[in-house]
Write an enzyme that holds these catalytic residues in place. Structure first.
Site, mmCIF file in Angstrom:
data_model
loop_
_atom_site.group_PDB
_atom_site.id
_atom_site.type_symbol
_atom_site.label_atom_id
_atom_site.label_comp_id
_atom_site.label_asym_id
_atom_site.label_seq_id
_atom_site.Cartn_x
_atom_site.Cartn_y
_atom_site.Cartn_z
ATOM 1 C CD1 TRP A 34 -0.118 -1.121 3.345
ATOM 2 C CD2 TRP A 34 0.192 1.094 3.301
ATOM 3 N NE1 TRP A 34 0.491 -0.756 4.521
ATOM 4 C CE2 TRP A 34 0.695 0.599 4.530
ATOM 5 C CE3 TRP A 34 0.278 2.465 3.071
ATOM 6 C CZ2 TRP A 34 1.267 1.415 5.512
ATOM 7 C CZ3 TRP A 34 0.849 3.285 4.037
ATOM 8 C CH2 TRP A 34 1.335 2.756 5.232
ATOM 9 C CD GLU A 77 5.636 4.987 12.554
ATOM 10 O OE1 GLU A 77 6.593 4.718 11.807
ATOM 11 O OE2 GLU A 77 4.989 4.116 13.165
ATOM 12 C CD GLU A 112 8.482 0.977 10.595
ATOM 13 O OE1 GLU A 112 7.948 2.053 10.937
ATOM 14 O OE2 GLU A 112 8.164 -0.112 11.091
ATOM 15 C CG HIS A 115 4.527 3.195 9.050
ATOM 16 N ND1 HIS A 115 5.089 2.327 9.957
ATOM 17 C CD2 HIS A 115 4.054 2.424 8.033
ATOM 18 C CE1 HIS A 115 4.946 1.085 9.515
ATOM 19 N NE2 HIS A 115 4.333 1.125 8.345
ATOM 20 C CD GLU A 165 9.052 -2.667 14.055
ATOM 21 O OE1 GLU A 165 7.972 -2.074 13.931
ATOM 22 O OE2 GLU A 165 9.998 -2.501 13.270
ATOM 23 C CB THR A 168 4.908 1.048 16.859
ATOM 24 O OG1 THR A 168 5.577 -0.132 16.435
ATOM 25 C CG2 THR A 168 5.921 2.065 17.309
ATOM 26 C CG ASP A 197 3.199 -1.914 7.068
ATOM 27 O OD1 ASP A 197 2.524 -2.781 6.484
ATOM 28 O OD2 ASP A 197 3.684 -0.915 6.487
ATOM 29 C CD GLU A 198 4.841 0.019 13.136
ATOM 30 O OE1 GLU A 198 5.902 -0.612 13.041
ATOM 31 O OE2 GLU A 198 4.777 1.258 12.970
ATOM 32 C CG HIS A 201 8.070 -4.058 10.196
ATOM 33 N ND1 HIS A 201 7.931 -2.707 10.016
ATOM 34 C CD2 HIS A 201 8.083 -4.589 8.945
ATOM 35 C CE1 HIS A 201 7.850 -2.438 8.717
ATOM 36 N NE2 HIS A 201 7.932 -3.563 8.055
HETATM 37 FE FE LIG Z 1 7.870 -0.188 13.124
HETATM 38 FE FE LIG Z 2 6.179 2.498 11.927
#
Ligand SMILES: [Fe+2]
Ligand SMILES: [Fe+2]
Length: 326
Positions: A34, A77, A112, A115, A165, A168, A197-198, A201
Site C-alpha cells: 500500500w 514515525e 516504515e 508510516h 514494533e 507501535t 506493518d508493525e 515487523h
Molecule cells: Fe515499526
Molecule cells: Fe512504523
C-alpha cells in the site's frame, strides 16, 4: 577480538544466509505494498475539496488526548532517519552490502517510511494541527538523536526492536479502534494498515531473536536482562517543542497515551510477558550460571512491574500542546 563478539558476528552471519527467505516472509514486494496515496483524497480529483471537508469534519471528533497521541506517534514515525542510522551501525551489519542485512535494513526502512508520510499528510489535511509546530518537534527529535541503550550489540538491538514494533503496533491499533468508534473509517484504515506493518515487523525481529536463541541462548538471555534492567525507552523519549528542554513533551505525550488507554504501563508488562512466552525463556536450559540467574530475573519481572505500576498515578490535568490549535 573477544569470544562473545566473534560469536555474535558468527550468529549474525548465519542468520544473514537465510535473509532472502526471511525478507520474503516478513516484507512485502514494493509493487504489492500500500502507499499513503491509497488512503487520502487525491488532489487531482474534482471531489478533492469535498473529501477534505468530510475528513475534517470527522477529525473534529477526536478528543484532545487522542489527537495528541496521534501527533506524537506521527513525530515518532517521522524520526525514522535516526532508527535507520542506528540499525545500520549494529555489529555484523554491513551498510554497503547490496544483500543480506544491509538490504534488510533498507527495505524495512522503505516500508516504515510510508508510516510517517501517511500520518503527516493526514494531519496536514485534518485542519486541527499547527503543522509548523509539529515540524519543529520532528526536526528536534531527529537532531537530538535517539539512544536505545542497546549500543551496537545485535542481541540487545533485536530485543529492543522486537519490543518496539509490538509497542507501535498496540498504539496504532488502539488509535484505529478509537477513531472507528467515532465513525472515522478512513483514519481507522490509516492507523490499521500501519499497525499491520508493525506486526509483520515485530514478527521478523522476534524471529531473529529466536534464531539467536538457537545458537547462543545464554548470550541472548543476558542481553534481554540487560535491556530490561535499563528499561526499554520509547523512540520519542527526547520529544520537545519550541524553546523547550530535551524530552520536555515526552512525559505529557505518554500521559495522554495512558489516559486514552492507547499505550499504558500495563501494555509494557504484557509485551514483556508475550516475549517471555514466545521465546520460551522459562524453559531454556543448558545455560551458564549467569544466564540462569538472568532467566530467573526475567521470569519474575512481570510480577515486579505489576506491583510498581499499581502504585503509579496518571495526572488527569491537560497539558496545552502548541501542536493543537483546535
Ligand atoms: Fe515499526
Ligand atoms: Fe512504523
Amino acid at each position: 577480538m573477544n569470544y562473545a563478539l566473534s560469536l555474535r558476528q558468527e550468529v549474525m552471519r548465519t542468520i544473514e544466509e537465510s535473509m532472502d527467505q526471511l525478507s520474503n516472509k516478513y516484507l512485502r514486494p514494493i509493487e504489492e505494498s500500500w502507499q499513503p496515496a491509497d488512503f487520502l483524497p487525491d488532489s487531482q480529483n474534482e471531489s478533492f475539496f469535498e473529501e477534505v471537508k468530510d475528513l475534517q469534519e470527522l477529525a473534529r471528533g477526536m478528543s484532545y488526548d487522542l489527537l495528541t497521541v496521534l501527533i506524537g506517534d506521527t513525530i515518532t514515525e517521522e524520526a525514522l532517519p535516526n532508527y535507520e542510522a542506528w540499525l545500520m551501525s549494529i555489529d555484523g551489519i554491513d551498510r554497503t552490502s547490496e544483500t543480506g542485512w544491509g538490504k534488510w535494513i533498507r527495505s524495512w526502512t522503505a516500508e516504515e517510511n510510508r508510516h510517517g508520510d501517511l500520518l503527516n499528510r493526514y494531519l496536514y489535511l485534518s485542519g486541527r494541527v499547527d503543522m509548523r509546530q509539529l515540524e519543529i518537534s520532528t526536526q528536534y527529535l531527529i537532531s537530538d538523536g535517539f539512544d536505545t541503550q542497546a549500543g551496537t550489540d545485535p542481541y540487545n538491538s533485536f530485543v529492543f526492536t522486537s519490543f518496539q514494533e509490538l509497542a507501535t503496533n498496540i498504539s496504532h491499533r488502539r488509535v484505529a479502534s478509537e477513531v472507528k468508534k467515532l465513525g472515522d473509517e478512513r483514519l481507522g484504515r490509516i492507523c490499521g494498515v500501519i499497525a499491520a506493518d508493525e506486526t509483520r515487523h515485530a514478527n521478523a525481529y522476534k524471529t531473529f531473536v529466536s534464531l539467536i536463541l538457537e545458537m547462543d541462548p545464554s548470550g541472548l538471555i543476558l542481553a534481554f536482562e540487560e535491556m530490561m534492567k535499563k528499561k526499554i525507552v520509547m523512540p520519542a523519549h527526547k520529544l520537545r517543542g519550541t524553546d523547550e528542554a530535551i524530552g520536555n513533551l515526552f512525559k505529557e505525550f505518554s500521559f495522554a497515551a495512558q489516559r486514552t488507554s492507547v499505550y499504558t504501563t500495563q501494555d509494557y508488562i504484557e509485551i514483556l510477558q508475550s516475549l517471555l512466552s514466545e521465546w520460551d525463556i522459562g524453559h531454556l536450559n543448558e545455560l551458564t550460571d549467569e544466564a540462569e540467574k538472568a532467566r530467573d530475573y526475567l521470569m519474575a519481572l512481570p510480577n515486579r512491574l505489576e506491583r510498581i505500576s499499581s502504585r503509579m498515578k496518571i495526572p488527569q490535568g491537560q497539558y496545552s500542546f502548541k501542536w493543537i490549535t483546535r
